[in-house]
Design a protein around this motif. Sequence first.
Motif, short mmCIF file in Angstrom:
data_model
loop_
_atom_site.label_atom_id
_atom_site.label_comp_id
_atom_site.label_asym_id
_atom_site.label_seq_id
_atom_site.Cartn_x
_atom_site.Cartn_y
_atom_site.Cartn_z
N ASP B 228 0.81 -1.23 0.00
CA ASP B 228 0.00 0.00 0.00
C ASP B 228 0.84 1.27 0.00
O ASP B 228 0.56 2.21 -0.74
N ARG B 231 2.60 1.80 -3.30
CA ARG B 231 1.61 2.22 -4.31
C ARG B 231 1.27 3.70 -4.12
O ARG B 231 1.20 4.47 -5.08
N GLU B 232 1.05 4.07 -2.87
CA GLU B 232 0.61 5.44 -2.56
C GLU B 232 1.65 6.47 -2.99
O GLU B 232 1.33 7.44 -3.68
N GLU B 235 2.36 6.33 -6.87
CA GLU B 235 1.21 6.87 -7.62
C GLU B 235 1.15 8.39 -7.51
O GLU B 235 0.87 9.09 -8.48
N GLU B 236 1.42 8.89 -6.32
CA GLU B 236 1.43 10.35 -6.16
C GLU B 236 2.52 10.97 -7.04
O GLU B 236 2.29 11.98 -7.71
#
Lengths: 314, 314
Positions: B228, B231-232, B235-236
């Motif tokens: 997570d 990914r966070e 992705e940002e």
Amino acid sequence: MLVGIDIGATKTVALAVGKDGSVRGRSKKRTKAREPEAILERAEKAAREAVKEAGASFKKVRRVGIGVPAGVLDGVARLAPQLGWQDVPVRELAEGIFGRQVVVENDVNLGLVGEFHEANLGPLSTACAFFFGTGMGGAVIVDGRILRGGRGLAGELGHIIVEPGGRACGCGNAGCLEAYASKTALLARIKSALFDEGRESALRDEISPDDRVVRSSVLKKAWDAGDDLAREVVEEGMRYFGLGVASMMNGLDPDLVVLGGGVVEAFGDEMVESVKDQAAPHLFADRERISVVRRTALGDDAVALGAAYVARTG
Amino acid sequence: MLVGIDIGATKTVALAVGKDGSVRGRSKKRTKAREPEAILERAEKAAREAVKEAGASFKKVRRVGIGVPAGVLDGVARLAPQLGWQDVPVRELAEGIFGRQVVVENDVNLGLVGEFHEANLGPLSTACAFFFGTGMGGAVIVDGRILRGGRGLAGELGHIIVEPGGRACGCGNAGCLEAYASKTALLARIKSALFDEGRESALRDEISPDDRVVRSSVLKKAWDAGDDLAREVVEEGMRYFGLGVASMMNGLDPDLVVLGGGVVEAFGDEMVESVKDQAAPHLFADRERISVVRRTALGDDAVALGAAYVARTG
């Protein structure tokens, strides 16, 4: 003798310009009709008047430069919403009406060309311009030449993204500089504050719910009176304006950044200084570079002078 | 036979390149020392080895191109934090060591030069590059030439402002693209999540509170495992990366936008497609232009190939 013409949404200005770049004659007419032929015929009259005022003969004018509020590709104005034009072959029409060679170019590009030459920059210099008016126009010069880009879309500096997920822009995207710093954006915010939120403001007497335009002088008057709403929306616009200027300066390291357009002209140096104050802290490595940012030196004449310049150089 | 050398923080790559642009020989060495002379002596050895592998004579090499991770002005590397250099006269030193003419240039600029020629673009084309590694490097080519700008600071595309009032950037400003999309920025966010907020993540086993660098492969592994936190933050980074790409595309309308650097190489096409998806909705007038955005075609060789190219053209 050179002739440069600026065809705007409300007025058409023709200048007769000496080879040294000095204005020798001028003529100004309202841009009334919307049909390209009618507008160009009035522009031709204005050109004759300007040359006459300069004490010269129109016969001696070899080439004419014309600026239009549209992207221009091979002499064709692609889309000029302010004139209601789409894909108008301006060069072809104008050459018929003027009876001589005509160079047609986007007005913001010409404004920057005029300012670039006024600033006496070297041929390898880079410059960009932001014109804060109804929209936020932009232009870029690299190595002394207008940057057109692969599809003729370069210089859309009003569409730098300054706020992720931000306000909707007229272009269909979101968070663009133009969605924060343009008269269209300021008016939308003011109308929303007045008529949706019921905010009090001196602007209430000046603006109606169905207004589609606002004069820069109306904004300036409310600003000078210390009106809270006017201060709020104009300050926000200037903050984002500064961010857009800084982003382009970090990308291009220009020798000149011109701030112009109706709103900058109305607010004057106070706005220019504020935009510089916003931009400077964001400049990479050398904040002193902010000194290249300045207000248009030629004011209303920039576009027509740029048009005269490209009429000479082709 | 041309020689192009890429001096990086961890490795030095020398390529012997034919006049057709093909790689005929290569040599790779660790960049161990930090003293400019020692680094350049190893680079010279690598160059000799590459030319030998190509079956050519080093005597026939007239000029050498060298890329360094620094801004370069008149052959002097201004500031190369990764090498600990400041104001190192690389050209002068290298000409002494190599015994021939040397062209020195910023590595990101050379990477874009390599990609530009690989893409077979016309001489009047415009291109820009974003290199997502420890920082976010950038470069701009206009009319086939590297854009340097008035103070040699052009192309700092990692310092486009993507978030007003946003995170602090290593450059001392705030809200820069590099403060969101660089390994330095990703590591700072991950460390804060792990050690300040106590977040759970597979990255806990890979990263210590005093780490100053993170390998791209570590990020990719956690990403692939569906972690997570990974990914966070990635992705940002990609979201802001897309905004920066769109802003430059609206400003320059380039014919080519190259995405490269260690993180892009590690994440591959998945990252390139994601950045394109973020940027496309922000392109002015013509979203199909997104097709000019692509991953580096030359990978690790881009800088050295660009160096060989400028060695030929001067």
